[in-house]
Design an enzyme around this catalytic site. Structure first.
Site, PDB file in Angstrom:
ATOM      1  N   GLU A   1      -3.420  16.638 -11.254  1.00 51.04           N
ATOM      2  CA  GLU A   1      -4.771  16.951 -11.725  1.00 51.04           C
ATOM      3  C   GLU A   1      -5.491  15.747 -12.339  1.00 51.04           C
ATOM      4  O   GLU A   1      -6.695  15.565 -12.139  1.00 51.04           O
ATOM      5  CB  GLU A   1      -4.719  18.090 -12.761  1.00 51.04           C
ATOM      6  CG  GLU A   1      -4.311  19.453 -12.209  1.00 51.04           C
ATOM      7  CD  GLU A   1      -2.786  19.640 -12.155  1.00 51.04           C
ATOM      8  OE1 GLU A   1      -2.041  18.658 -12.363  1.00 51.04           O
ATOM      9  OE2 GLU A   1      -2.341  20.760 -11.873  1.00 51.04           O
TER      10      GLU A   1
ATOM     11  N   TRP B   1      12.684  -0.855  -6.028  1.00 53.01           N
ATOM     12  CA  TRP B   1      11.596   0.113  -5.875  1.00 53.01           C
ATOM     13  C   TRP B   1      12.118   1.503  -5.507  1.00 53.01           C
ATOM     14  O   TRP B   1      11.433   2.315  -4.894  1.00 53.01           O
ATOM     15  CB  TRP B   1      10.557  -0.408  -4.868  1.00 53.01           C
ATOM     16  CG  TRP B   1       9.896  -1.663  -5.380  1.00 53.01           C
ATOM     17  CD1 TRP B   1       9.947  -2.150  -6.662  1.00 53.01           C
ATOM     18  CD2 TRP B   1       9.092  -2.591  -4.657  1.00 53.01           C
ATOM     19  NE1 TRP B   1       9.243  -3.316  -6.768  1.00 53.01           N
ATOM     20  CE2 TRP B   1       8.701  -3.612  -5.559  1.00 53.01           C
ATOM     21  CE3 TRP B   1       8.664  -2.664  -3.327  1.00 53.01           C
ATOM     22  CZ2 TRP B   1       7.899  -4.693  -5.164  1.00 53.01           C
ATOM     23  CZ3 TRP B   1       7.863  -3.744  -2.945  1.00 53.01           C
ATOM     24  CH2 TRP B   1       7.485  -4.740  -3.853  1.00 53.01           C
TER      25      TRP B   1
ATOM     26  N   HIS C   1      10.230 -13.837   1.753  1.00 56.01           N
ATOM     27  CA  HIS C   1       8.895 -13.860   1.153  1.00 56.01           C
ATOM     28  C   HIS C   1       8.958 -13.237  -0.229  1.00 56.01           C
ATOM     29  O   HIS C   1       9.637 -12.243  -0.452  1.00 56.01           O
ATOM     30  CB  HIS C   1       7.898 -13.083   2.030  1.00 56.01           C
ATOM     31  CG  HIS C   1       6.635 -12.765   1.309  1.00 56.01           C
ATOM     32  ND1 HIS C   1       5.695 -13.716   1.006  1.00 56.01           N
ATOM     33  CD2 HIS C   1       6.170 -11.603   0.779  1.00 56.01           C
ATOM     34  CE1 HIS C   1       4.710 -13.155   0.339  1.00 56.01           C
ATOM     35  NE2 HIS C   1       4.971 -11.876   0.183  1.00 56.01           N
TER      36      HIS C   1
ATOM     37  N   HIS D   1      -5.691 -10.916  -2.156  1.00 58.33           N
ATOM     38  CA  HIS D   1      -5.999  -9.856  -3.118  1.00 58.33           C
ATOM     39  C   HIS D   1      -7.478  -9.564  -3.201  1.00 58.33           C
ATOM     40  O   HIS D   1      -7.896  -8.656  -3.923  1.00 58.33           O
ATOM     41  CB  HIS D   1      -5.455 -10.225  -4.497  1.00 58.33           C
ATOM     42  CG  HIS D   1      -3.960 -10.399  -4.474  1.00 58.33           C
ATOM     43  ND1 HIS D   1      -3.361 -11.633  -4.419  1.00 58.33           N
ATOM     44  CD2 HIS D   1      -2.960  -9.500  -4.440  1.00 58.33           C
ATOM     45  CE1 HIS D   1      -2.049 -11.475  -4.374  1.00 58.33           C
ATOM     46  NE2 HIS D   1      -1.784 -10.192  -4.373  1.00 58.33           N
TER      47      HIS D   1
END
Ligand code: GLN
Ligand code: ZN
Length: 772
Positions: free
Chosen positions: A25, A576, A656, A709
């Site tokens: 929400e 992750w 990388h 970016h």
């Protein structure tokens, strides 16, 4: 623990809670407000309803003191910046014009004004907005948000404990404001900041707060004597205030180390300590300072960073030991529950057997309450809970999912030779040069190309059954074709297939590896309204079949230039994800590495001569304490080498990483023994190239010349200038030309233009070199 030793009344508490609500929400409301679909009142009402629901559910679960002030529209460090009035000069007009819009301007920037910088909150995947401070910073107390939330909770009839970022951590997390020298010491502002905290504390006391929590996680990092002195001074001053609530100074994410005696001596009424993982060292440390007589000790025994059921019996043992060391022991999670998903019971697709091993925020809350009950009333009061817990733990330990004999045998048989390439770097480099025949300053990209709306629609269509797997494959192939044909036309030297089939660089592999679990609702806040669903490393890891080979070979079939295979490395796969807590991280990393090694072998056998294994997370999972880093770097680099070392000498391994500050791990980067590394560098004007050179890094490197970016297109001259700067540090024979990172968040028009300029830049500089 016996019923007899249970004398004290132990409370149950938490430091913070997932913010967005069971149906996401908050995310929807905040984004709705940004898009103008709802107004500020509607947003405030949604937020207030969510807070009330959270507090009620915590209270109903048996939490004695609910946290307030931990809620945020975007980030609690930004909320602290507002609370202490440290609004950057460039945002003051916006904040004055409208508090809420000014707040979001600081978080996200506007057309004209840059946002605050965002960075990782300690070693979590949560990002906070970095305070910008300088010698001219003027603080002013603004306790409105804290007072409002305390008032709301008290209006529900609940005992509430406001939670604030502590003054020392706040200062230590800051960076110098624009124009302020880099060596500015933020702790010089402590004397100015403490009166502001004093004022806020007095206001909270007046509003009915018996206790206030001040979070000082920065004290679990290695700290200089001057920093420890600042902590001592801060809590001597705040503790010495006449008109104040009782103070609970909270630490989490690791052990307190040298800061423990400092806080133990401080005139505050409570300390909250982490007792999980490496922070279990706090147990002996508390005993070593002679306990915390007269203080309330909040014991973080339930892991707030992970998704596994607690070992209740073991926690009761820890709590029992602590009982003798403090006046009162309360039970908590090791840190805010912000870092875990809300409710495991919402998962419908997870095997019920496995579901019993999982514990998200709601389940952890129940564990905390159970432990507090066991601590205060004796284990007899929680017999049923203990039995169920024992059964869940036994089920997990005995499950074929957590113990695959073939995987274990293979991991146990790994030798040092498996982690070493068959030839040293220099010899390999010559073989690769001969095989690949690349020009000087070869151009390439980092892997992903724009993830277009069509691609996302195709994935959604596949999930919803509107298209079948064959249709989906067809769309992905069409995209690959386009990406290859663009790169050929643009003149890039080492091509990529563009990663159109990947939703996410970890999830894509997790979905294909045995032993990984996906959740349906396991959202965790990454920053602002961005939430991620980390997969769960639940069992032993193996790779039933190739994961990327068909895409890479298809791409290679379309061109005579080399196409890079593209994989996510073992460290990032762990970083992750939610990791196992029932074996060392090194063991899990080794299993993942072996699965990736299989993929590398298959790619090579299918004709792939360049393979990139991305490790953007290598630096961010570096342990908070320097003493723990060598062991981490040893297993992390070994896992990378295990996944890549099986190839022929003339197969070129790339890696990388996308961060700019890595001078502290350059040696580890060299230890990866990759042939080529690409790094972010455009914004820092090739700073990394100079750092690599300073450390004598002997391999090929591609410091980025295109900042991905932003949608801005760098001109060919600009890219060429960066390249020439790079050449001052790295010789032309070892310098690659590439963007900073993948292009998946970019649009096609700017990607096309930028890459064309990048190729032009490489050609210009090559021509100049040829004339020398
Ligand atoms: N290969 C990945 C990509 O290009 C790397 C992403 C990353 O570094 N985070 O998207
Ligand atoms: Zn990157």
């Amino acid at each position: 623990m016996t019923a007899k030793s249970a004398a004290a009344a132990a409370g149950a508490t938490v430091y913070g809670h997932p913010r967005q609500g069971p149906g996401r929400e908050l995310k929807k409301a905040v984004e709705g407000y940004w898009k103008g679909r709802i107004d500020a009142d509607a947003l405030h009402n949604t937020a207030a309803r969510l807070r009330a629901a959270t507090w009620r559910s915590l209270a109903e679960a048996g939490i004695d003191e609910v946290p307030t002030g931990d809620f945020s529209y975007y980030d609690h460090v930004l909320d602290t910046t507002v609370m202490v009035g440290a609004i950057p000069a460039r945002h003051r007009a916006a904040v004055r014009a409208d508090t809420l819009d000014g707040y979001f301007a600081m978080a996200r920037g506007t057309q004209d004004v840059a946002p605050l910088e965002m960075t990782k909150w300690f070693d979590t995947n949560y990002h906070y907005l970095v305070p910008e401070l300088g010698p001219d910073t003027v603080f002013a107390a603004n306790p409105v948000k804290q007072l409002a939330e305390l008032g709301e909770a008290r209006a529900l009839g609940l005992a509430a404990r406001p939670v604030l970022v502590g003054p020392v951590t706040y200062l230590l997390l800051s960076k110098p404001a624009p124009g302020v020298p880099a060596d500015f010491d933020p702790l010089t502002l402590l004397d100015r900041l403490l009166p502001v905290y004093a004022e806020v504390l007095a206001d909270l006391r007046a509003a009915g707060a018996a206790w206030v929590q001040l979070d000082e996680p920065a004290l679990v990092q290695d700290r200089t004597p001057a920093e420890l002195d600042a902590a001592a001074r801060a809590y001597r001053d705040l503790g010495g205030l006449g008109d104040r609530p009782r103070l609970l100074v909270a630490s989490y994410f690791d052990r307190l180390g040298d800061a423990l005696p400092v806080l133990a001596k401080a005139p505050v009424e409570g300390l909250a300590l982490d007792f999980t993982g490496a922070a279990a060292a706090n147990l002996d440390a508390v005993a070593a300072v002679g306990g915390l007589p007269g203080k309330r000790l909040v014991a973080g025994v339930v892991d707030g960073r992970n998704v596994w059921v607690n070992d209740l019996a073991q926690s009761l043992g820890t709590l029992g030991t602590l009982l003798g060391l403090a006046d009162r022991v309360d039970v908590a999670a090791s840190c805010s529950l912000l870092h875990v998903p809300l409710d495991a019971a919402a998962e419908r697709d997870i095997d019920p057997q496995i579901l019993r091993w999982l514990s998200f925020a709601r389940q952890k809350t129940a564990e905390i309450v159970t432990l507090a009950k066991g601590l205060s009333r004796g284990t007899d009061a929680i017999t049923a809970e203990l039995a169920a817990n024992r059964a869940a733990l036994a089920g997990r330990a005995a499950s074929p999912i957590t113990r695959d004999p073939a995987v274990r045998a293979r991991a146990a048989a790994v030798t040092a030779a498996d982690t070493r390439r068959s030839q040293p770097y220099r010899e390999r480099a010559a073989a690769q040069r001969a095989l690949l025949g690349l020009p000087l300053l070869p151009t390439t990209t980092i892997g992903s190309f724009p993830q277009t709306g069509e691609l996302r629609t195709a994935r959604a269509d596949l999930r919803a059954g509107r298209i079948d797997a064959a249709d989906y494959e067809e769309r992905i192939r069409a995209e690959i074709q386009e990406v290859i044909s663009f790169q050929e036309k643009a003149g890039l030297d080492v091509l990529v297939h563009g990663e159109p089939e990947r939703n996410d660089m970890v999830q894509y592999f997790a979905e294909q590896l045995t032993g990984y679990l996906a959740t349906q609702h396991g959202w965790v806040q990454s920053y602002g309204t961005r939430y991620v669903r980390p997969p769960i490393l639940a069992g032993d890891i193996s790779r039933p079949e190739p994961m990327t080979v068909r895409w890479t070979t298809y791409a290679q079939s379309l061109t005579s230039r080399p196409v890079k295979g593209m994989l996510t490395g073992p460290v990032t796969m762990l970083a992750w994800s939610f990791v196992r807590d029932d074996q060392p991280l090194a063991d899990t990393a080794r299993q993942v590495a072996l699965a990736l090694r299989d993929e590398v072998t298959d790619l090579e056998a299918a004709g792939t001569s360049v393979i990139q294994v991305d490790e953007p997370a290598l630096r961010e999972t570096l342990p908070l304490r320097a003493a723990d880093r060598p062991a981490y770097l040893a297993w992390a680099t070994e896992a990378f080498r295990l996944s890549t070392a099986g190839v022929r000498p003339d197969t070129q391994i790339h890696t990388h990483m996308c961060y700019a500050e890595f001078s502290d791990i350059v040696r580890a980067i060299d230890d990866l023994d990759a042939d080529v590394i690409s790094l972010e560098a455009a914004r820092s004007h090739m700073q990394v190239a100079r750092e690599l050179a300073a450390h004598g890094y002997p391999r090929e490197a591609g410091p980025g010349v295109y900042d991905i970016h932003s949608p801005r297109v760098p001109s060919a001259e600009e890219a060429a200038a960066l390249l020439r700067t790079g050449l001052e540090a790295i010789p032309a024979e070892r310098l690659w030309v590439n963007p900073d990172c993948g292009l998946k968040t970019r649009g096609w028009p700017e990607t096309r233009a930028s890459l064309e300029n990048l190729v032009t830049a490489a050609r210009t500089v090559r021509a100049q070199l040829a004339q020398l």
